[in-house]
Each structure stands twice: as C-alpha cells, then as structure tokens.
Design an enzyme around this catalytic site. Structure first.
Site, short mmCIF file in Angstrom:
data_model
loop_
_atom_site.label_atom_id
_atom_site.label_comp_id
_atom_site.label_asym_id
_atom_site.label_seq_id
_atom_site.Cartn_x
_atom_site.Cartn_y
_atom_site.Cartn_z
N CYS A 1 0.80 -1.23 0.00
CA CYS A 1 0.00 0.00 0.00
C CYS A 1 0.83 1.27 0.00
O CYS A 1 0.31 2.33 -0.29
CB CYS A 1 -0.92 0.00 1.22
SG CYS A 1 -2.10 -1.33 1.16
N HIS B 1 -2.99 7.08 4.23
CA HIS B 1 -3.47 5.85 3.59
C HIS B 1 -4.66 5.28 4.38
O HIS B 1 -4.54 4.96 5.57
CB HIS B 1 -2.34 4.82 3.55
CG HIS B 1 -2.79 3.44 3.20
ND1 HIS B 1 -3.43 3.14 2.02
CD2 HIS B 1 -2.71 2.27 3.90
CE1 HIS B 1 -3.72 1.85 2.00
NE2 HIS B 1 -3.30 1.29 3.13
N ASN C 1 -10.07 0.14 0.87
CA ASN C 1 -8.60 0.22 0.81
C ASN C 1 -8.19 -0.25 -0.58
O ASN C 1 -8.35 -1.42 -0.93
CB ASN C 1 -8.03 -0.69 1.91
CG ASN C 1 -6.51 -0.75 1.92
OD1 ASN C 1 -5.86 -0.39 0.94
ND2 ASN C 1 -5.96 -1.24 3.01
C1 LIG Z 1 -10.87 -4.90 10.83
C2 LIG Z 1 -11.47 -3.67 11.51
C3 LIG Z 1 -12.25 -2.89 10.47
C4 LIG Z 1 -12.41 -4.13 12.62
O1 LIG Z 1 -12.95 -3.02 13.29
P1 LIG Z 1 -12.84 -2.88 14.88
O2 LIG Z 1 -11.42 -3.09 15.28
O3 LIG Z 1 -13.49 -1.61 15.25
O4 LIG Z 1 -13.78 -4.03 15.39
P2 LIG Z 1 -13.44 -5.31 16.24
O5 LIG Z 1 -12.25 -5.17 17.06
O6 LIG Z 1 -14.73 -5.65 16.91
O7 LIG Z 1 -13.14 -6.38 15.11
C5 LIG Z 1 -14.16 -7.05 14.41
C6 LIG Z 1 -13.71 -8.49 14.26
O8 LIG Z 1 -12.57 -8.51 13.40
C7 LIG Z 1 -11.53 -9.31 14.01
N1 LIG Z 1 -10.23 -8.80 13.57
C8 LIG Z 1 -9.80 -7.54 13.58
N2 LIG Z 1 -8.57 -7.48 13.06
C9 LIG Z 1 -8.23 -8.74 12.72
C10 LIG Z 1 -7.08 -9.33 12.11
N3 LIG Z 1 -6.03 -8.60 11.74
N4 LIG Z 1 -7.07 -10.65 11.90
C11 LIG Z 1 -8.15 -11.41 12.24
N5 LIG Z 1 -9.27 -10.89 12.79
C12 LIG Z 1 -9.30 -9.59 13.04
C13 LIG Z 1 -11.76 -9.08 15.50
O9 LIG Z 1 -11.18 -10.11 16.24
C14 LIG Z 1 -13.27 -9.10 15.58
O10 LIG Z 1 -13.73 -10.44 15.59
P3 LIG Z 1 -14.93 -10.87 16.57
O11 LIG Z 1 -16.06 -9.93 16.27
O12 LIG Z 1 -15.23 -12.29 16.19
O13 LIG Z 1 -14.38 -10.72 17.94
C15 LIG Z 1 -10.37 -2.78 12.16
O14 LIG Z 1 -9.77 -3.49 13.21
C16 LIG Z 1 -9.28 -2.34 11.23
O15 LIG Z 1 -9.39 -1.33 10.54
N6 LIG Z 1 -8.15 -3.04 11.30
C17 LIG Z 1 -6.98 -2.72 10.50
C18 LIG Z 1 -7.06 -3.41 9.21
C19 LIG Z 1 -5.71 -3.43 8.55
O16 LIG Z 1 -4.81 -4.14 9.03
N7 LIG Z 1 -5.55 -2.68 7.48
C20 LIG Z 1 -4.29 -2.56 6.77
C21 LIG Z 1 -4.39 -3.41 5.58
S1 LIG Z 1 -2.81 -3.62 4.91
C22 LIG Z 1 -2.49 -2.21 4.11
O17 LIG Z 1 -3.30 -1.36 4.00
C23 LIG Z 1 -1.13 -2.12 3.51
C24 LIG Z 1 -0.81 -3.11 2.46
O18 LIG Z 1 -1.64 -3.93 2.12
O19 LIG Z 1 0.29 -3.05 1.92
#
Ligand SMILES: CC(C)(COP(=O)(O)OP(=O)(O)OC[C@H]1O[C@@H](n2cnc3c(N)ncnc32)[C@H](O)[C@@H]1OP(=O)(O)O)[C@@H](O)C(=O)NCCC(=O)NCCSC(=O)CC(=O)O
Length: 447
Positions: free
Chosen positions: A223, A363, A396
């Site tokens: 990203c 980002h 994203n």
């Molecule tokens: C995924 C989310 C939208 C979830 O929102 P919230 O955190 O507010 O909600 P929450 O904590 O209740 O999470 C909802 C459910 O998702 C699960 N969950 C969250 N993150 C997780 C992960 N990394 N792996 C596995 N499960 C995951 C939680 O356990 C929960 O499960 P349960 O409900 O069963 O308990 C957020 O955490 C988020 O934005 N995370 C960051 C995502 C990320 O890593 N983005 C970067 C992508 S890479 C990038 O951009 C760069 C690249 O690719 O190069």
C-alpha cells in the site's frame, strides 16, 4: 578528489582538482590482492552467527537522509491527477450475504456473523470490484478450496491491471493538457499479479507513449507504493531536464479472493476492506506557464522500516492465489512509529509547523489504522476527513489509496477539503516491511 583553495590574486575560494595543488599527495589506488586460484580449496569463511538485531528505534535513525536536491534545483510538482474504478459497485451492507452465497458458504453461520461485524465496522459504504456473479460463474477456481488458480488469475490480471491504469492515466493526461507523446518516463506500481511483459509495456502501447519512454515497474510493494512512485518520479523529474513522469498505480482485490475459511480469519479482514482502483499522476519540475497547472510541490519524500516487523503484513503467493496475512497489532505498530517519521518530514517545512497546522493525506488502510494515526499525532478529527471519505467510497485500494486521498483533497468542491487554508501537508502510507513512506507537499496556489 577536489580541494577548496584560495585564489591568491582575487582573494576568493574555489574547488580545484587535488592534482592541481602543489604538494598534495596523490590518492592511493587500492592494491591488487592475489586471490587463491579457483582450484585451491577456499579458506573456511566466517560462520553465520545469529546476532541480536540492532533494534533501531525509528525515532533514532539518522536523519536527514533525503534532503536532496539542493535548494537551487527546481522541485518536482504534481501536475495532474486521474482515477478509475471498474464499473461493478459493491454495497458494503449487502456484501457479506453476497460473498457467502457466491462462495457456497452460507452454512458457515459463525464465520458469516464475524464477517458481518467486520463489514459493519469497516467505515466503508461502497467499493468496486471486477468480481461479478457472471465472472465468478466462469471462474469457480477463484473460490473452490484447494483448486489451483494462480495461472488463471495472472492471465486475467495481465489484462485488467493495464486496462484500469489506462483509464486513470487518460484522465490525468487530459487534465495535464499536453500530448501523451510528451511523457518522458513511466512508473507503474501494482500488487496485482505478475506479467511479462508487464503493465508498463501494455500502457506504453495503449496510451500511445513514445517507444523510448523510460519505464520503471514497481511490483509487490504494497500500500505504500503510491508514495514510492512519487519518490521515484520526483528524482526523475528533478534530475532530467524537462522530464514529465506518468505514474500509474493499478490495484485489484481479486488476488486474495477465496472462500471464507475459519483457519484464516485475517482473510475476512482483507476481503472486507480491499477494493479495486487505479490512479494516474503526472509529475514534472518547472511547470510550463499557462499550460501546466501544478497542484502540489513535492518537497521531501522518505521512508522508514519499523524494527522487527517483517511478519506483521505478509503475502505468500500460492497456487490458490495470494495469501495475505494481516496481524492485529498493525494499527498499534503504526501508532508507535508514525509520529517520529512525520516529525522528520515536517521539519523540512519552513517554520516547522505543528501537525494540526497542515493538511493530511493518510493511507486509508482501515478505520483502526486511521484512528491510530489520528490519536498518535493528536490530530483534530477533520484532518483525516479526506482519508475517511476515500475509505467510505472506495475501501482500501492498496497503492492507489493515498493518491485518491490527495486527489480528493485538491478538489475545491470536495466535502473533505476543509483544509484548503493549509499550505503544507503530508501524504503518508504503510505496507509490508512494515514500511512507513511519506511525502511533504506544498499546495500550489495557482489553482
Ligand atoms: C478490521 C477492523 C475494520 C475491525 O474493526 P474494529 O477493530 O473496530 O472491530 P473489532 O475489534 O470488533 O473487530 C471485528 C472483528 O474482526 C476481528 N479482527 C480484527 N482485526 C483482525 C485481524 N487482523 N485478523 C483477524 N481478525 C481480526 C476481531 O477479532 C473481531 O472479531 P470478533 O467480532 O469475532 O471478535 C479494524 O480493526 C481495522 O481497521 N483493522 C486494521 C485493518 C488493517 O490491518 N488494514 C491494513 C491493511 S494492509 C495495508 O493497508 C497495507 C498493504 O496492504 O500493503
């Protein structure tokens, strides 16, 4: 070697070759060392010893690394921007039902509820995808567990990636106002598949670029590649007179699309967040008056690796497509290191403004990433309005995301552009490494 000497008659100092200064010892050349002949057994080399990693704190790494070019050189500017998506729009609120249905997994109740929770909390309302019902009917290998699909995926991406990039590039070229044949350099970034020849070649042909356009292909960075492309374009534009660099970032979410599986919960996060989109950007120094209308001057670009974080975002190319691991600690890792990096960037601006005095293009990796940045930098909530708007409308879109945010910010009529008073700004993105890469920008006022 050059020495600074005083020119006696004129009382000024200038740089002259060392050999022209009497009495200066000549620099010694490295001496040729006899190597053992290849037939002799090689002496035993040092054994590889596991040494503790240096554990550099991002804040402590020696800076400034990127304070080039010297001030008298004309800075590169973003001269035009375009964006494109495939026509198929995903409505996030209905995605979970569609996804479990189309992959024949509607019976996986618990997993489906988890997916719904992630979608509900994603901050996304719509995104775009080449994956339609019709497409998936033709390509069951995309979601049939254990079915190899790498070859099919790659051949589809080899067509779709340049196609989307072409649309975004055409928009940028039209806005730029000069013919495509005046593009001197092409920088293409994608995480979507590998093709030989690559999207750079397809674009050169489809856009009618000159056959001697100088091409750079950035594959599989992630990203942050939108900023990497800006960094490469800045160097090219500032070091080649009259260069005009076309950047194309083209990303599809399809490499990681597969049926939901309890063993890979992070797959659900990627499937819920990623979307398709391409960005076209034209970069050049010394804009032609009355023809080119610069949007942002690129003052500084830099990147840094967060220590010991290689396993936080990992991609593995498998026969079933790309397996993308996203560790839950990514938002907190970003939060820990983004402040020092952005402070370094901002120290290159006159007066070293505060974080809330500038505009931000962050980002839109996910809502947790944006909140992590907002909290770490103590930003007023409106500072990330453009990033949240792009997340809401497109999801994203990997390397294209940060360029979409910049495009959103420069549109005077955009709801998210409530920061038009700010002259300076930072565009920053994150990705595997974990890498933080960012650019310090100055808004051009001619627009
Ligand atoms: C995924 C989310 C939208 C979830 O929102 P919230 O955190 O507010 O909600 P929450 O904590 O209740 O999470 C909802 C459910 O998702 C699960 N969950 C969250 N993150 C997780 C992960 N990394 N792996 C596995 N499960 C995951 C939680 O356990 C929960 O499960 P349960 O409900 O069963 O308990 C957020 O955490 C988020 O934005 N995370 C960051 C995502 C990320 O890593 N983005 C970067 C992508 S890479 C990038 O951009 C760069 C690249 O690719 O190069």
């Amino acid at each position: 070697m050059f020495l600074e000497v005083e020119v006696a008659a004129q009382g000024r100092r200038e740089w002259v070759p060392a050999e022209a200064v009497p009495g200066t010892p000549r620099p010694t050349c490295p001496t040729w060392i006899e190597q053992p002949s290849p037939r002799q057994p090689l002496p035993e080399g040092p054994t590889w010893v596991e040494s503790p990693s240096p554990r550099l704190n991002v804040a402590e790494t020696s800076r400034p690394l990127n304070q080039f070019p010297p001030p008298e050189k004309a800075r590169a500017c973003i001269l035009a921007m375009g964006r494109a998506t495939p026509p198929n729009k995903i409505v996030q609120s209905t995605y979970t039902d569609w996804y479990f249905n189309v992959t024949n997994c509607s019976h996986k109740g618990e997993l489906k509820q988890k997916m719904q929770r992630i979608c509900d909390r994603s901050g996304i309302e719509t995104r775009y995808s080449i994956l339609t019902d019709e497409f998936l009917k033709e390509h069951p290998e995309f979601y049939t567990p254990g079915e190899p699909s790498l070859e099919q995926r790659n051949s589809i991406f080899a067509e779709e990636v340049p196609k989307l990039a072409h649309e975004a590039a055409i928009q940028a070229i039209n806005e730029w106002g000069r013919p495509a044949s005046e593009i001197t350099h092409l920088v293409v970034a994608t995480l979507t598949g590998i093709a030989i020849p690559g999207a750079d070649v397809m674009l050169t042909k489809s856009l009618g670029l000159r056959p001697d356009v100088n091409r750079v292909m950035l594959y599989m960075l992630g990203c942050y590649a939108g900023i990497t492309a800006l960094r490469v374009a800045k160097d090219l534009a500032e070091n080649n007179p009259s260069a005009r660099v076309l950047i194309c970032c083209s990303e599809l979410a399809a490499p990681t699309f597969r049926a939901p599986n309890e063993k890979f919960p992070y797959d659900l996060v990627g499937t819920a967040l990623f979307g398709d989109g391409a960005s076209g950007v034209i970069v050049g120094a010394q804009p032609q008056p009355k023809i080119e209308r610069p949007l942002y001057e690129i003052e500084w670009v830099g990147e840094v690796l967060a220590p010991d974080s290689e396993k936080i975002i990992e991609g593995t190319l498998k026969l079933e497509g790309l397996q993308f691991y996203l560790d839950r600690t990514l938002p907190s890792l970003v939060s820990k290191h983004v402040g020092a990096f952005c402070r370094t960037a901002l120290d290159n601006a006159p007066g070293k403004p505060d974080f809330n005095d500038i505009f931000w293009a962050v980002h839109s990796g996910g809502p947790a990433i944006l909140t992590a940045v907002e909290q770490a930098l103590e930003l007023q909530p409106e500072k990330l309005a453009a990033s949240r708007q792009i997340l809401k409308n497109y999801g994203n879109i990997s390397a294209s995301t940060v360029l979409f945010v910049l495009d959103e910010l420069r549109k005077a009529d955009s709801e998210a552009d409530n920061q038009s008073d700010c002259e300076w700004g930072i565009a920053v993105a994150f990705g595997p490494g974990v890498t933080i890469e960012g650019a310090l920008l100055q808004r051009c006022r001619s627009n």
